[in-house]
Enzyme design. Sequence first.
Site, short mmCIF file in Angstrom:
data_model
loop_
_atom_site.label_atom_id
_atom_site.label_comp_id
_atom_site.label_asym_id
_atom_site.label_seq_id
_atom_site.Cartn_x
_atom_site.Cartn_y
_atom_site.Cartn_z
N HIS A 106 32.11 74.58 70.72
CA HIS A 106 31.04 73.84 71.41
C HIS A 106 31.05 74.23 72.89
O HIS A 106 32.10 74.13 73.55
CB HIS A 106 31.26 72.33 71.26
CG HIS A 106 30.14 71.52 71.84
ND1 HIS A 106 28.96 71.32 71.17
CD2 HIS A 106 30.02 70.87 73.03
CE1 HIS A 106 28.16 70.58 71.91
NE2 HIS A 106 28.78 70.29 73.05
N GLU A 673 29.39 109.80 118.86
CA GLU A 673 29.34 111.24 119.13
C GLU A 673 28.56 111.37 120.43
O GLU A 673 27.35 111.18 120.46
CB GLU A 673 28.67 111.98 117.97
CG GLU A 673 28.93 113.48 118.01
CD GLU A 673 27.71 114.27 118.40
OE1 GLU A 673 27.64 114.64 119.60
OE2 GLU A 673 26.84 114.52 117.55
N CYS A 707 24.20 119.36 121.01
CA CYS A 707 25.34 118.60 121.52
C CYS A 707 26.59 119.46 121.68
O CYS A 707 27.42 119.19 122.54
CB CYS A 707 25.63 117.40 120.63
SG CYS A 707 25.54 117.73 118.87
#
EC number: 1.5.1.6
Length: 902
Positions: A106, A673, A707
């Site tokens: 149940h 960076e 860069c």
Amino acid sequence: MKIAVIGQSLFGQEVYCHLRKEGHEVVGVFTVPDKDGKADPLGLEAEKDGVPVFKYSRWRAKGQALPDVVAKYQALGAELNVLPFCSQFIPMEIISAPRHGSIIYHPSLLPRHRGASAINWTLIHGDKKGGFSIFWADDGLDTGDLLLQKECEVLPDDTVSTLYNRFLFPEGIKGMVQAVRLIAEGKAPRLPQPEEGATYEGIQKKETAKINWDQPAEAIHNWIRGNDKVPGAWTEACEQKLTFFNSTLNTSGLVPEGDALPIPGAHRPGVVTKAGLILFGNDDKMLLVKNIQLEDGKMILASNFFKGAASSVLELTEAELVTAEAVRSVWQRILPKVLEVEDSTDFFKSGAASVDVVRLVEEVKELCDGLELENEDVYMASTFGDFIQLLVRKLRGDDEEGECSIDYVEMAVNKRTVRMPHQLFIGGEFVDAEGAKTSETINPTDGSVICQVSLAQVTDVDKAVAAAKDAFENGRWGKISARDRGRLMYRLADLMEQHQEELATIEALDAGAVYTLALKTHVGMSIQTFRYFAGWCDKIQGSTIPINQARPNRNLTLTRKEPVGVCGIIIPWNYPLMMLSWKTAACLAAGNTVVIKPAQVTPLTALKFAELTLKAGIPKGVVNVLPGSGSLVGQRLSDHPDVRKIGFTGSTEVGKHIMKSCAISNVKKVSLELGGKSPLIIFADCDLNKAVQMGMSSVFFNKGENCIAAGRLFVEDSIHDEFVRRVVEEVRKMKVGNPLDRDTDHGPQNHHAHLVKLMEYCQHGVKEGATLVCGGNQVPRPGFFFEPTVFTDVEDHMFIAKEESFGPVMIISRFADGDLDAVLSRANATEFGLASGVFTRDINKALYVSDKLQAGTVFVNTYNKTDVAAPFGGFKQSGFGKDLGEAALNEYLRVKTVTFEY
């Protein structure tokens, strides 16, 4: 033991299989009759094993057990009846017949919620604890003595399905097997149920599931989730019956924008929003419903309630038609009573049940390898025609997640028409900025205005972060497998490749990138980056670690690598798409969601990228793009408490400010960076032709807007003059011109302010006494063109020897022949450490110099040779953290340690 299994469903089937594995003899299975020609799974499984199967529609007549049924049962000689899930009323003559009696499963903690709808009532009452009971059957209704109980926490947004699937089904099977084991061992208890706290509620039916609006939001939420799927909580609105599914409590207190939905009897009208339907309780608190079933049985997203049939009908390819026919055969097998499956055939109206949904989904997934299909999709597209349309959209990667209205700016340029989105991209939609703010984006080739681009405000950042957070915590992105995530990223890379000429053209228009270089580098490396990190998605893994054991017990320690959550990525203007890709690909591969801020002067390829994420099927909210100023958008991302990571490429000055903001706000993870002044040392024993060629590239590549550009060349004295002569000769051959011309070597600088700074930079060099060999001026033509420039006789104290130009300016200094350590000292006498290089034929010298140079990358007899698999990032004030390579993944992951004791 000899066992009779009485029941039905997949649950009954699993209990049956596990009991047989335990060595018990199942002497008979009693289940329900076939429905519409389909047998129950329990009966099917037993028939495969040759176990007698009985299918009775009833066991009694006029209150008395049917003698024939009782006789057939008694002939089996069962010692125990096991009722895992039984919807029939079994006579006491059967229940009490075996030596050990009967046990029943149940799905509630008895004595609470006796009756047939126990799971529903557990949720309707808002119980904090749920679970199941296994009890000894008696002549009462769920009143027998308890044998075993197990409980679990009920989560605030649990539905009948989630509670059942998470706990009641898997643990219930184990519980039934454990109960039988206890009986076999003679250890099974019989504990009388207490009367205190006992409740009984009737079965939930459609007519009883109507929503009462005169109650708090939490009670309404509990009612909806307690009736989820069957029978379905409903109300009347817009002159039809609407059934609500998938409810969650909205605790934000903020009412999202949307369209009002009047509901008779409700305290306030509902609001149809992008997220779903907002409903209100009589306490003015809110809940959100995500799915609505219309009166005709069609299930729709609540957010689409006022949209109607928005999707156009797809034309299927030949291959897709073959797939459709194969799927039609699957439907035909599942629906044997249907003579012919047509586009209008409704799966559920043709007799299919929930167990058939599972079968359909699994068979179609097996048919279409790699397909993401969920049970919910069948409910959302219940007719065959709709199901095929949904299926094909998913297979194309063009399902609902990819549908979006885009206001393009179109330009005929470069022998093609480019179509460029120009609005913010938030939550999978292109939208105007708050207050309709815009800014001009300029073509650096001639200074003309390309278009007006939406300019994000602080409120737009908050919306984008909220969309990313919801996608991370609640969306499909966090639920799909890592391999499926990789598949979506591969698809995105393929789309970028299909659009590479358009993307390169936009880079030339918006950033002044030379088209041929943009094809190879700006766009080409972006595609490679997404493919590289797509391959990493299912290879991110932790480790097991031996630790000292807590004797006499033992320990197991392991680590898990997890995504950090919402990430902010702030990218520069020199490589608009490539810098986006370097960071975003690793971020997404790790499982995060992202808000991207492109440079204000170069936003267009980032917005085109956003469009391609939709076409690739990346779920809404995973990627958001906000053109805008750094002082507003970048600052708010750095300050936002829900952003857990910032990835930034830009100047050292701004990087320091971002790092400070990240620390003060919520100590968010950050990778930087930053600026560079990369030294390139050219020794007399080098290959001079190659040194000249690579020296030119080290400075003038991408107009010097690079860069890792060689900010200062140190040339050994004995070859200095010849090196300078050859360089100047090559510079004079360079064609400066329109970046879209295929023979152009050198395009315009990115924007006017940068051009002005370059002229000031060169003037500074001349004033300090450096020799300007060539260049140093703006090219006399429209646009932002600057002459390739060469300075010699540059001394260490000079401004141009120490500061980055970020342009096409070669800075050359001499060093004495053989003075190796002195030139290394000069090369390292900078606060920057992004990249460096050395040219020599002497391997010992090359190795020594590469050891001593203080930079994140050292190039030997080459320059600018980056690769998606090689980590990229600097030392000192050039920042920390890595882009590219496996190391980049760690920037977007957190490591969790888990220790077990056993």
